[in-house]
Design an enzyme around this catalytic site. Structure first.
Site, mmCIF file in Angstrom:
data_model
loop_
_atom_site.group_PDB
_atom_site.id
_atom_site.type_symbol
_atom_site.label_atom_id
_atom_site.label_comp_id
_atom_site.label_asym_id
_atom_site.label_seq_id
_atom_site.Cartn_x
_atom_site.Cartn_y
_atom_site.Cartn_z
ATOM 1 C CE LYS A 1 -3.872 -2.340 2.235
ATOM 2 N NZ LYS A 1 -4.610 -2.696 3.445
ATOM 3 C CD GLN B 1 -3.743 -4.405 6.559
ATOM 4 O OE1 GLN B 1 -3.815 -3.352 5.934
ATOM 5 N NE2 GLN B 1 -4.150 -5.544 6.036
ATOM 6 C CG ASP C 1 -9.879 0.422 5.279
ATOM 7 O OD1 ASP C 1 -9.582 -0.104 4.200
ATOM 8 O OD2 ASP C 1 -9.232 0.261 6.332
HETATM 9 N N1 GUN Z 1 -7.306 -6.455 6.077
HETATM 10 C C1 GUN Z 1 -7.677 -7.138 4.959
HETATM 11 N N2 GUN Z 1 -8.265 -6.319 4.067
HETATM 12 C C2 GUN Z 1 -8.277 -5.084 4.628
HETATM 13 C C3 GUN Z 1 -8.743 -3.817 4.178
HETATM 14 O O1 GUN Z 1 -9.298 -3.657 3.078
HETATM 15 N N3 GUN Z 1 -8.562 -2.779 5.046
HETATM 16 C C4 GUN Z 1 -7.971 -2.950 6.269
HETATM 17 N N4 GUN Z 1 -7.856 -1.877 7.062
HETATM 18 N N5 GUN Z 1 -7.529 -4.113 6.714
HETATM 19 C C5 GUN Z 1 -7.678 -5.175 5.886
#
Ligand code: GUN
Length: 294
Positions: A53, A97, A120
């Site tokens: 990311k 995350q 998100d």
């Molecule tokens: N863990 C797995 N997918 C995601 C996501 O799209 N956002 C976040 N914050 N954690 C994740």
């Protein structure tokens, strides 16, 4: 029939090029969009996702920062981090995350993120907007699926879509986005009886269950569009999706591979959401419904 493969990397490049132009424009105005990612603990898969990311942000000229906190971080300490980032004018998007360690209440953390920085799209305010109207930040994975379908010219209105999986991150928001686009939607899950009875009727099938190769060719309608959201690691270390690619690609008309399908799109939509957050916080976008599906 041998399905055409939907190339998530190529489609990602297409959208990232557009986002880069918008980032350049903001930078000319003195504003560099910034994403802060918080990761707690040392889950190896999460660390890889977070690194990817951050790299993606930098590749289109956005600022990114990763705050890697120890697994012993308390909920109050994490809330202090979120508050600091909420108040930081250089940060437009905040992502914590998931999953978080067991001693931390995910929901309490998500609700502490300012909804205008919730890239998100998991905050109740944004999830509520997604259900009732349109969220400024559709959750990245289902948003990426919609953008792939759009790119491939897959008509959604009037189609029967089946989503397998009911998670807050993928299944539920995916169903909402497909519904909004005019599909008739069924959400199946681990307790669904006669799963194949639903999947076999689907024109669009989205698999998001987290079980390797569970959707097989005999469960798919000939000519269906099959989107595989699963990322499962096999004992030999290889990545595989929820869809048995070999048998399903003989039946479907379009299919996403794993890796190289939905994964890159998830990150790309995070860039899009962060960019939109920066534009909105700068007052450059007036409504929630500007460029989502433009
Ligand atoms: N863990 C797995 N997918 C995601 C996501 O799209 N956002 C976040 N914050 N954690 C994740």
């Amino acid at each position: 029939m041998t399905a055409k493969i939907i190339d998530g990397r190529k489609i990602s490049e297409f959208y990232r090029a557009e986002y880069k132009l918008r980032v350049d424009r903001l930078i000319e105005l003195g504003l560099r969009p910034g994403l802060a990612v918080i990761i707690v603990g040392d889950d190896a898969a999460s660390q890889v996702y977070v690194r990817n990311k951050a790299k993606a942000c930098e590749s289109i000229g956005m600022h990114s920062e990763v705050h890697a906190l120890s697994a012993a971080t308390t909920q109050s300490e994490l809330l202090v981090w979120v508050d600091k980032l909420n108040l930081n004018p250089d940060i437009h998007g905040i992502l914590v995350q998931l999953p978080l360690p067991m001693h931390i209440d995910d929901r309490a953390i998500i609700e502490a993120i300012h909804p205008a920085k919730d890239v998100d799209g998991f905050h109740y305010a944004n999830m509520g907007a997604l259900v009732i109207d349109e969220s400024p930040f559709p959750p990245c994975t289902p948003y990426g699926v919609m953008k792939m379908l759009e790119y491939e010219g897959v008509g959604i209105e009037g189609k029967y879509a089946v989503v397998v999986g009911r998670s807050n991150i993928v299944g539920k928001p995916q169903a909402m986005l497909l519904l909004k686009a005019g599909a008739t939607v069924t959400v199946c899950h681990s307790k669904t009886k006669n799963l194949a009875g639903f999947t076999r009727d689907a024109d669009i099938l989205v698999a998001a269950v987290g079980r390797a190769n569970m959707i097989t060719g005999s469960m798919v309608k000939p000519g269906a569009v099959v989107i595989d959201v699963g990322i499962n690691r096999l004992p030999d270390g290889k990545l595989t999706g929820d869809v048995d690619f070999a048998s399903v690609s003989e039946v479907a008309s379009l299919i996403t591979p794993v890796p190289g399908g939905v994964g890159p799109m998830t990150i790309t939509m995070l860039l899009g959401n962060t960019l939109r957050a920066a534009e909105r916080l700068a007052g450059l976008v007036e409504t929630a419904s500007e460029t989502l599906f433009a």
